[in-house]
Design a protein around this motif. Structure first.
Motif, mmCIF file in Angstrom:
data_model
loop_
_atom_site.group_PDB
_atom_site.id
_atom_site.type_symbol
_atom_site.label_atom_id
_atom_site.label_comp_id
_atom_site.label_asym_id
_atom_site.label_seq_id
_atom_site.Cartn_x
_atom_site.Cartn_y
_atom_site.Cartn_z
ATOM 1 N N SER A 116 0.843 -1.202 0.000
ATOM 2 C CA SER A 116 0.000 0.000 0.000
ATOM 3 C C SER A 116 0.875 1.248 0.000
ATOM 4 C CB SER A 116 -0.909 0.016 1.230
ATOM 5 O OG SER A 116 -0.136 0.322 2.381
ATOM 6 N N LEU A 117 0.291 2.357 -0.441
ATOM 7 C CA LEU A 117 1.049 3.604 -0.501
ATOM 8 C C LEU A 117 1.545 3.996 0.892
ATOM 9 C CD1 LEU A 117 1.967 5.645 -2.581
ATOM 10 C CD2 LEU A 117 -0.044 7.038 -2.035
ATOM 11 N N GLU A 118 0.695 3.786 1.884
ATOM 12 C CA GLU A 118 1.060 4.152 3.254
ATOM 13 C C GLU A 118 2.252 3.321 3.746
ATOM 14 O OE1 GLU A 118 -2.150 3.863 6.178
ATOM 15 O OE2 GLU A 118 -0.582 3.700 7.719
ATOM 16 N N ASP A 119 2.181 2.011 3.498
ATOM 17 C CA ASP A 119 3.289 1.141 3.908
ATOM 18 C C ASP A 119 4.558 1.505 3.144
ATOM 19 O OD1 ASP A 119 1.672 -0.151 5.654
ATOM 20 O OD2 ASP A 119 1.466 -1.999 4.494
ATOM 21 N N TRP A 120 4.378 1.790 1.843
ATOM 22 C CA TRP A 120 5.530 2.139 1.016
ATOM 23 C C TRP A 120 6.229 3.395 1.545
ATOM 24 C CZ3 TRP A 120 6.183 6.531 -2.205
ATOM 25 C CH2 TRP A 120 7.374 6.506 -2.945
ATOM 26 N N GLN A 121 5.448 4.378 1.979
ATOM 27 C CA GLN A 121 6.042 5.623 2.492
ATOM 28 C C GLN A 121 6.931 5.352 3.713
ATOM 29 O OE1 GLN A 121 2.501 7.928 3.133
ATOM 30 N NE2 GLN A 121 2.730 9.046 1.193
ATOM 31 N N VAL A 122 6.454 4.465 4.579
ATOM 32 C CA VAL A 122 7.232 4.141 5.780
ATOM 33 C C VAL A 122 8.518 3.406 5.385
ATOM 34 C CG1 VAL A 122 7.210 2.919 7.988
ATOM 35 C CG2 VAL A 122 5.125 4.030 7.160
ATOM 36 N N CYS A 123 8.381 2.402 4.499
ATOM 37 C CA CYS A 123 9.552 1.637 4.055
ATOM 38 C C CYS A 123 10.548 2.546 3.336
ATOM 39 C CB CYS A 123 9.146 0.523 3.093
ATOM 40 S SG CYS A 123 8.160 -0.777 3.832
ATOM 41 N N ALA A 124 10.038 3.430 2.471
ATOM 42 C CA ALA A 124 10.919 4.303 1.687
ATOM 43 C C ALA A 124 11.699 5.229 2.610
ATOM 44 C CB ALA A 124 10.105 5.097 0.678
ATOM 45 N N SER A 125 11.007 5.787 3.592
ATOM 46 C CA SER A 125 11.669 6.685 4.528
ATOM 47 C C SER A 125 12.786 5.933 5.268
ATOM 48 C CB SER A 125 10.630 7.236 5.503
ATOM 49 O OG SER A 125 11.279 7.817 6.603
ATOM 50 N N TYR A 126 12.471 4.715 5.698
ATOM 51 C CA TYR A 126 13.449 3.899 6.422
ATOM 52 C C TYR A 126 14.663 3.580 5.550
ATOM 53 C CZ TYR A 126 15.463 -0.139 8.834
ATOM 54 O OH TYR A 126 16.334 -0.999 9.448
ATOM 55 N N LEU A 127 14.402 3.151 4.310
ATOM 56 C CA LEU A 127 15.477 2.649 3.444
ATOM 57 C C LEU A 127 16.400 3.736 2.878
ATOM 58 C CD1 LEU A 127 14.437 -0.280 1.104
ATOM 59 C CD2 LEU A 127 15.784 -0.332 3.199
ATOM 60 N N LYS A 128 15.991 5.001 3.013
ATOM 61 C CA LYS A 128 16.842 6.076 2.492
ATOM 62 C C LYS A 128 18.200 6.096 3.180
ATOM 63 C CE LYS A 128 13.340 9.108 0.662
ATOM 64 N NZ LYS A 128 12.490 10.289 0.874
ATOM 65 N N THR A 129 18.244 5.608 4.400
ATOM 66 C CA THR A 129 19.521 5.570 5.125
ATOM 67 C C THR A 129 19.751 4.177 5.720
ATOM 68 O OG1 THR A 129 18.372 6.449 7.055
ATOM 69 C CG2 THR A 129 19.570 8.039 5.696
ATOM 70 N N ALA A 130 19.307 3.155 5.003
ATOM 71 C CA ALA A 130 19.441 1.817 5.583
ATOM 72 C C ALA A 130 19.587 0.743 4.509
ATOM 73 C CB ALA A 130 18.217 1.502 6.448
ATOM 74 N N ARG A 131 20.037 -0.419 4.952
ATOM 75 C CA ARG A 131 20.127 -1.596 4.092
ATOM 76 C C ARG A 131 19.531 -2.758 4.869
ATOM 77 N NH1 ARG A 131 24.343 -5.854 3.746
ATOM 78 N NH2 ARG A 131 24.141 -6.804 1.694
ATOM 79 N N VAL A 132 18.748 -3.578 4.200
ATOM 80 C CA VAL A 132 18.178 -4.759 4.844
ATOM 81 C C VAL A 132 18.696 -5.988 4.094
ATOM 82 C CG1 VAL A 132 16.059 -6.013 5.374
ATOM 83 C CG2 VAL A 132 16.105 -3.523 5.608
ATOM 84 N N ASN A 133 19.155 -6.971 4.836
ATOM 85 C CA ASN A 133 19.690 -8.196 4.231
ATOM 86 C C ASN A 133 19.026 -9.404 4.894
ATOM 87 O OD1 ASN A 133 22.092 -10.421 4.850
ATOM 88 N ND2 ASN A 133 22.027 -9.755 2.731
ATOM 89 N N MET A 134 18.484 -10.311 4.069
ATOM 90 C CA MET A 134 17.870 -11.530 4.608
ATOM 91 C C MET A 134 18.777 -12.705 4.233
ATOM 92 S SD MET A 134 13.913 -11.142 3.212
ATOM 93 C CE MET A 134 14.156 -11.586 1.488
ATOM 94 N N THR A 135 19.194 -13.492 5.213
ATOM 95 C CA THR A 135 19.940 -14.706 4.888
ATOM 96 C C THR A 135 19.095 -15.915 5.279
ATOM 97 O OG1 THR A 135 21.101 -14.761 7.004
ATOM 98 C CG2 THR A 135 22.212 -13.636 5.195
ATOM 99 N N VAL A 136 19.034 -16.883 4.371
ATOM 100 C CA VAL A 136 18.202 -18.064 4.594
ATOM 101 C C VAL A 136 19.089 -19.300 4.558
ATOM 102 C CG1 VAL A 136 16.218 -19.378 3.763
ATOM 103 C CG2 VAL A 136 16.244 -16.877 3.539
ATOM 104 N N ARG A 137 18.888 -20.161 5.528
ATOM 105 C CA ARG A 137 19.754 -21.333 5.685
ATOM 106 C C ARG A 137 18.940 -22.607 5.885
ATOM 107 N NH1 ARG A 137 23.723 -18.207 8.968
ATOM 108 N NH2 ARG A 137 23.413 -16.121 8.135
ATOM 109 N N GLN A 138 19.452 -23.722 5.350
ATOM 110 C CA GLN A 138 18.945 -25.035 5.732
ATOM 111 C C GLN A 138 19.877 -25.527 6.827
ATOM 112 O OE1 GLN A 138 17.970 -27.864 2.636
ATOM 113 N NE2 GLN A 138 18.222 -29.610 4.017
ATOM 114 N N VAL A 139 19.311 -25.902 7.962
ATOM 115 C CA VAL A 139 20.150 -26.252 9.115
ATOM 116 C C VAL A 139 20.487 -27.737 9.122
ATOM 117 C CG1 VAL A 139 20.226 -26.302 11.645
ATOM 118 C CG2 VAL A 139 19.199 -24.336 10.470
ATOM 119 N N LEU A 140 19.479 -28.582 8.860
ATOM 120 C CA LEU A 140 19.630 -30.032 8.985
ATOM 121 C C LEU A 140 19.523 -30.709 7.622
ATOM 122 C CD1 LEU A 140 17.093 -30.418 11.932
ATOM 123 C CD2 LEU A 140 19.580 -30.671 12.148
#
Ligand code: OGA
Ligand code: MN
Length: 378
Positions: free
Chosen positions: A312-336
């Protein structure tokens, strides 16, 4: 990015401190590098076409790897928010512009919630950390008018763990600390792993890293998973970073490369147990702008069985504001491995492993715990 073999050498120069290994030396070099200067000349840029990259020291290090394209349908790629498989590049996979927002929003709004575990839990109650998004969204949306306000809780978030929750002290996963792994992220991971030749990959644990511009991730090897034959997947969003990929030992100089928004790194085979680190998150050229691929949310044109949802536009505004000075990294692992269980009692060998280096927490330049500097390991 694809499966990468270690490469050595760098154009960066900096006097080594006495007894300093080659990896640490380059980590320090890039931590203090100045964006927009020759400092970054030796960093491999996968977003530049192979021909344009030329034959400089960086260009020769790019290893092209084959993707198993027949194992992922265009439809499943689209459901996961990815480009049609024919567009995936052999050395790299780029997210579908527009749908990167889905994953950013999940990291900030959904995955940060209980029962997932985050860095704030140590000093705060469950009630206080219950909904970081709700508590922070208004702060973030009026960020421009009030730049000197205190940091919101979302801006204090550094890591979240999913599935088998990684224990930062014991450097282990355990059977009794597990919560359901998000099904959308598992689906995305299965598509990417399959394209790299890993059918039947199981997304069992995730570490989400939330970087501010002054955050670094110390030199480490991800060895806590019990099945190292399965790849480690890493998805990056927001501001670009310098990623250092080293060798099996830290006296091997690492290869610097840019990690841009939408890049996916797969560490498998030989590269699964290589040293790596993030010494620098790069501020955008204007100081607070977003990478082009994140400019605006695309109109939703998603298949009916898509796992990504329109933002949504509202959610996008919050994410955009956050990401202007940030980086998000997701790492996914198989453990077993399939059919494998956690050992009932730690063996002597595993006990010794606890003191060896493992994953490091994110390190902020202005945080009180400067792990990267305090500990010789990270
Ligand atoms: C990790 C990791 C790299 C990155 O979480 O183990 O290495 O690019 N992340 O943030
Ligand atoms: Mn890692």
């Amino acid at each position: 990015m694809g499966k990468m073999a270690a490469a050595v050498g760098s154009v960066a120069t900096l006097a080594a401190e006495p007894g300093e290994d080659a990896f640490r030396k380059l980590f320090r070099f890039y931590r203090q590098s100045r964006p927009g200067t020759a400092d970054l000349g030796g960093v491999i840029d996968f977003s530049v076409s192979h021909a344009a990259r030329g034959t400089g020291p960086g260009a020769t290090k790019v290893v092209k790897s084959q993707l198993n394209l027949s194992s992922v349908s265009d439809h499943d790629a689209l459901r996961a928010g990815l480009q049609p498989v024919s567009k995936w590049q052999a050395y790299g996979l780029q997210g579908y512009p527009g749908y990167q927002w889905h994953w950013v929003k999940q990291c900030l709004k959904l995955y940060s919630r209980k029962p997932n575990v985050c860095n704030l839990d140590k000093h705060m109650t469950k009630e206080e950390t219950q909904d970081l998004w709700e508590q922070s969204k208004e702060f973030l949306r009026c960020k421009e008018v009030n730049k000197r306000r205190p940091r919101s809780l979302l801006e204090k978030l550094r890591w979240v763990t999913l599935g088998y929750h990684y224990n930062w002290d014991s450097k282990r996963y355990s059977a009794d600390h597990y919560t359901p792994f998000p099904s959308d992220l598992a689906f995305l991971s299965e598509q990417v792993a399959a394209a790299c030749g890993f059918q039947g990959f199981r997304a069992e644990a995730g570490i989400l890293n939330y970087y501010r511009l002054d955050s670094t991730l110390g030199i480490h090897v991800d060895r806590s998973e019990l099945d190292h034959s399965r790849p480690l997947l890493s998805f990056s969003f927001g501001q670009s970073a310098i990623f250092l990929l080293g060798g099996l030992k830290r006296d091997e100089a690492p290869t610097p490369m840019f990690m841009h928004s939408g890049d996916i790194m797969v560490m498998s085979g030989f590269s699964r147990l290589l040293n790596h680190a993030v010494p620098k998150v790069l501020p955008s050229a204007e100081g607070d702008s977003l990478p082009g691929c994140l400019g605006t949310p695309l109109p939703a044109d998603l298949p009916r069985d898509s796992v990504v949802e329109p933002c949504s536009l509202e959610d996008w505004q919050v994410c955009a504001s956050y990401l202007k000075t940030a980086r998000v990294n997701m790492t996914v692992r198989q453990v077993l491995a399939v059919g494998q269980d956690f050992p009932l009692d730690p063996t002597e060998e595993n006990k010794r492993d606890i003191t060896a280096e493992g994953s490091c927490h994110l390190d902020d330049d202005n945080s009180q715990v400067k792990r990267a500097r305090l500990s010789p390991d990270c």
